[in-house]
Each structure stands twice: as structure tokens, then as C-alpha cells.
Design an enzyme around this catalytic site. Structure first.
Site, short mmCIF file in Angstrom:
data_model
loop_
_atom_site.label_atom_id
_atom_site.label_comp_id
_atom_site.label_asym_id
_atom_site.label_seq_id
_atom_site.Cartn_x
_atom_site.Cartn_y
_atom_site.Cartn_z
N TYR A 11 0.83 -1.21 0.00
CA TYR A 11 0.00 0.00 0.00
C TYR A 11 0.87 1.26 0.00
O TYR A 11 0.82 2.07 -0.94
CB TYR A 11 -0.93 -0.06 1.21
CG TYR A 11 -1.62 1.24 1.55
CD1 TYR A 11 -2.39 1.92 0.61
CD2 TYR A 11 -1.53 1.76 2.84
CE1 TYR A 11 -3.03 3.11 0.94
CE2 TYR A 11 -2.18 2.94 3.18
CZ TYR A 11 -2.92 3.60 2.23
OH TYR A 11 -3.56 4.78 2.56
N ASP A 31 9.79 -7.71 -3.14
CA ASP A 31 8.56 -7.95 -2.38
C ASP A 31 8.21 -9.43 -2.44
O ASP A 31 8.37 -10.05 -3.50
CB ASP A 31 7.42 -7.11 -2.97
CG ASP A 31 6.28 -6.86 -1.98
OD1 ASP A 31 5.69 -7.84 -1.51
OD2 ASP A 31 5.99 -5.68 -1.70
N GLY A 36 1.64 -7.36 -0.50
CA GLY A 36 1.72 -6.55 -1.71
C GLY A 36 1.00 -7.22 -2.88
O GLY A 36 0.67 -8.40 -2.82
N ALA A 73 8.96 -3.11 4.60
CA ALA A 73 8.53 -4.51 4.63
C ALA A 73 8.22 -5.03 6.03
O ALA A 73 8.17 -6.25 6.23
CB ALA A 73 9.59 -5.38 3.97
N SER A 116 7.50 4.60 12.81
CA SER A 116 6.13 4.76 13.30
C SER A 116 6.07 5.61 14.55
O SER A 116 6.99 5.59 15.39
CB SER A 116 5.54 3.38 13.60
OG SER A 116 4.29 3.50 14.25
N TYR A 140 4.60 -4.02 18.28
CA TYR A 140 4.91 -3.45 16.97
C TYR A 140 5.78 -2.20 17.12
O TYR A 140 6.81 -2.04 16.47
CB TYR A 140 3.61 -3.12 16.23
CG TYR A 140 3.75 -2.10 15.14
CD1 TYR A 140 4.46 -2.38 13.98
CD2 TYR A 140 3.16 -0.83 15.27
CE1 TYR A 140 4.58 -1.43 12.98
CE2 TYR A 140 3.28 0.11 14.27
CZ TYR A 140 4.00 -0.19 13.13
OH TYR A 140 4.13 0.75 12.14
N LYS A 144 9.80 -1.33 15.87
CA LYS A 144 10.21 -0.17 15.07
C LYS A 144 11.28 0.64 15.81
O LYS A 144 12.23 1.15 15.19
CB LYS A 144 8.99 0.72 14.77
CG LYS A 144 8.01 0.09 13.76
CD LYS A 144 8.53 0.18 12.33
CE LYS A 144 7.57 -0.44 11.34
NZ LYS A 144 7.17 0.44 10.27
N ASN A 169 -0.98 7.82 11.32
CA ASN A 169 -1.93 6.90 10.69
C ASN A 169 -2.01 7.16 9.19
O ASN A 169 -2.63 8.12 8.76
CB ASN A 169 -3.31 7.04 11.34
CG ASN A 169 -3.34 6.42 12.72
OD1 ASN A 169 -2.65 6.88 13.61
ND2 ASN A 169 -4.12 5.37 12.88
N ALA A 282 -5.50 -3.74 23.51
CA ALA A 282 -4.26 -3.59 24.26
C ALA A 282 -3.25 -2.77 23.46
O ALA A 282 -3.07 -2.98 22.27
CB ALA A 282 -3.67 -4.96 24.59
N GLY A 283 -2.59 -1.82 24.13
CA GLY A 283 -1.51 -1.07 23.50
C GLY A 283 -1.94 0.15 22.71
O GLY A 283 -1.13 0.75 22.01
#
Length: 326
Positions: A11, A31, A36, A73, A116, A140, A144, A169, A282-283
Site C-alpha cells: 500500500y 517484495d 503486496g 517490509a 512509526s 509493533y 520499530k 496513521n 491492548a496497546g
């Protein structure tokens, strides 16, 4: 420049490729097509089907000789990362180490990384700037943050110059309508709402309506994917010309609640979009908005397509085109 775009059929990656092409760069996409799409590949560009967990495939790719690479990725579903941390450890952390090792071994020392805002965790102040403490609340975000640290060490030891772009976002679709390949199994708010509007899902689940926000739902800083893609290209050109690493936040500084986004999506699509409010996930911090002054100072970048109506309208057009909805 010759640029290897890892995750370039995805995306965000496909939008980055489109912007790179507009600037005249030579592109090869690497990829595994797990998320993808072949539909997102542009004619005339190179394509290597490969996985970042396959060191031989990465070495073979980097051996072709690139001036720079862009890493898009990583897995990115915050909720899933709290349930399946092993999956995120292997792909995001081990996979990135493989990329870094292959890149430096072949002398490819310019990198843009899709980081992020999840690295920050619960905000201590808003809007969040680059100096905000980094205390991720989901796994996550932790992966990062670790990747950012790896890049910092590879800069010191191996001379790898990087741009880490922390965005909030990502949403929207190519305003020109060239790209409309949809994400597989989307987990983010706007595409999930679009699936409900298109009749693919029965209803939307809103995770939590008891947050300390103006309507009880989470506030997020949504940024158009084309604005993100422009920033990737501008950051690549910056580190290439300045030969210095760069860490930037990307956002609008304006937050919108989930309920407000839902109301706007109902208005623009003309669809009912049934929704249930369920327990918090959560998170998930209550509110995230970005301060992007440094991106403007360093790159001259600012969001141009990230108003709410453009975000929703461009996404709905992509869904209507893909599913042939009248």
C-alpha cells in the site's frame, strides 16, 4: 538514483514508487507479495520476488548495485503484535538485520525507513515532536524502535546514512486514481470502514469509547499516503545530498476521533456503516498527534492531501473502482 524499494508492491510502498518515478529515479521492487499486489507494480521497473528472511535473495538483489534502498517490509498491525509477538520479532527485527547486513556488504549506504509514531507510546505531551520519550505500548512499536537503534549503530560503525520517518496513521489513496490495489486483510480504521461500506464486512468494531477524549474514542493524526510518499522521496534526496542521517515525525498536527471519522465516512460514502463499540484494544494510546516542524525545516515538507474529506474520498474512489461499485 538506482533505488531498491523493499515492500514496494504494498500500500505505502507502491505510492512511494510512484513518487520516485515522477522524480526520474530507477526503481527495482523487492517484495514477497504476502501483502503486496502484482497490480501495484509499474511497467518498466525491475521486480524481484523475494523475502527479507531469505538472506541469499537479499544478497542477490543488492549485488545488482543500488545507490539507496527504502525499507517498507515490516508487519504493522499493533493489535496483532500483542497477540503474535514472535511473528513480529522474526519479520521486523530479524528481517531488518538481514536487510542491513546485505546492504552494507554491497556498499549500499543510503536508507529510508518507514518507522512509526508507535515508538512513542502514551504521549507525555502533545503534539509529539522528535524529542518526545520513546516508550512503546505495543510490541509493533517496540520493533520499530529497535530498528531505529540498529540503524543508529550501523551509521556509527558502517557509515549507513538513514532517514527514519515516524508517521502516525497512513490513509487515503492516490488522488490520480492510478493506484487502487487494496490491502489484503486490512486492520486500520479507514479501509475497514470502506469494507463495511462496500458490503464486504457486516459492521465496524470500534475499540473503546471510554478514553479521555472529546467523545470517548481514540484520537489519531491521519496523513495521506501521497504526502507520506513525497516525504520518503524528499528524505532520500536529503540524505544523499547532505550525507547525514535524519529522524523526522510526519503528521498534520490535527487529530480526529474514531467517531468523527466514522461520521465523515458515512457522509461521503452515503452508506450506513453499522458499528459496535467494544472493549479497548491492548496497546492503544488515547491520543496521538504529531509536530512536523522539523520535516518542514529540513525537507520543506508539509501535508497537502491530508484533510479528512480528501482522505476518505480518495479511499472510497479506490474501493469503488476495485469492486466496480456504482
Amino acid at each position: 538514483m538506482k533505488v531498491l524499494v523493499i515492500g514496494g508492491a504494498g500500500y505505502i510502498g507502491s505510492h512511494v514508487v510512484k513518487e520516485l518515478m515522477a522524480k526520474g529515479h530507477q526503481i527495482t521492487v523487492f517484495d514477497n507479495l504476502s501483502s503486496g499486489l502484482k497490480q501495484n507494480l509499474f511497467k518498466g521497473n525491475g521486480f524481484i520476488k523475494g523475502d527479507i528472511l531469505n538472506i541469499k535473495a537479499l544478497d542477490k538483489a543488492f549485488a545488482k548495485g543500488f545507490d539507496a534502498f527504502i525499507h517498507l517490509a515490516a508487519f504493522k498491525a499493533a493489535g496483532e503484535s500483542m497477540v503474535c509477538p514472535e511473528k513480529y520479532s522474526v519479520n521486523n527485527i530479524s528481517g531488518t538485520i538481514n536487510i542491513l547486513n546485505s546492504a552494507v556488504s554491497h556498499g549500499c549506504l543510503k536508507m529510508v525507513f518507514s518507522s512509526s509514531a508507535a515508538t512513542f507510546g502514551e504521549p507525555q505531551y502533545l503534539p509529539i515532536d522528535e524529542n518526545h520519550p520513546q516508550n512503546p505500548e505495543n510490541y509493533y512499536g517496540f520493533t520499530k524502535l529497535e530498528i531505529e537503534r540498529f540503524m543508529g549503530w550501523y551509521d556509527k560503525i558502517r557509515g549507513l546514512k538513514f532517514a527514519a520517518l515516524r508517521y502516525f496513521n497512513a490513509a487515503g489513496y492516490d488522488p490520480e486514481g492510478v493506484l487502487y490495489g487494496l490491502e489484503k486483510n486490512p486492520a486500520n480504521l479507514l479501509p475497514v470502514m470502506m469494507e463495511v461500506a462496500a458490503g464486504i464486512r457486516e459492521k465496524l468494531k470500534v475499540f473503546g469509547n471510554d478514553y479521555p477524549t472529546r467523545d470517548g474514542t481514540c484520537i489519531r493524526d491521519y496523513i495521506h499516503v501521497t504526502d507520506l510518499a513525497r516525504a520518503h522521496v524528499m528524505a532520500l534526496e536529503y540524505i544523499s545530498s547532505k550525507n547525514e542521517s535524519l529522524t523526522l515525525n510526519l503528521g498534520t498536527g490535527n487529530g480526529i476521533t474514531v467517531t468523527e471519522m466514522l461520521a465523515a465516512t458515512r457522509r461521503i460514502t452515503g452508506k450506513e456503516i453499522p458499528a459496535d463499540y467494544v472493549e479497548r484494544r491492548a496497546g492503544d494510546p488515547a491520543q496521538l498527534t504529531a509536530k512536523s516542524d522539523l520535516a518542514f525545516e529540513k525537507l520543506g515538507w508539509k501535508a497537502e492531501y491530508s484533510d479528512v474529506d480528501t482522505l476518505i474520498d480518495s479511499t472510497w474512489k479506490a474501493y469503488k473502482k476495485y469492486y466496480k461499485i456504482q
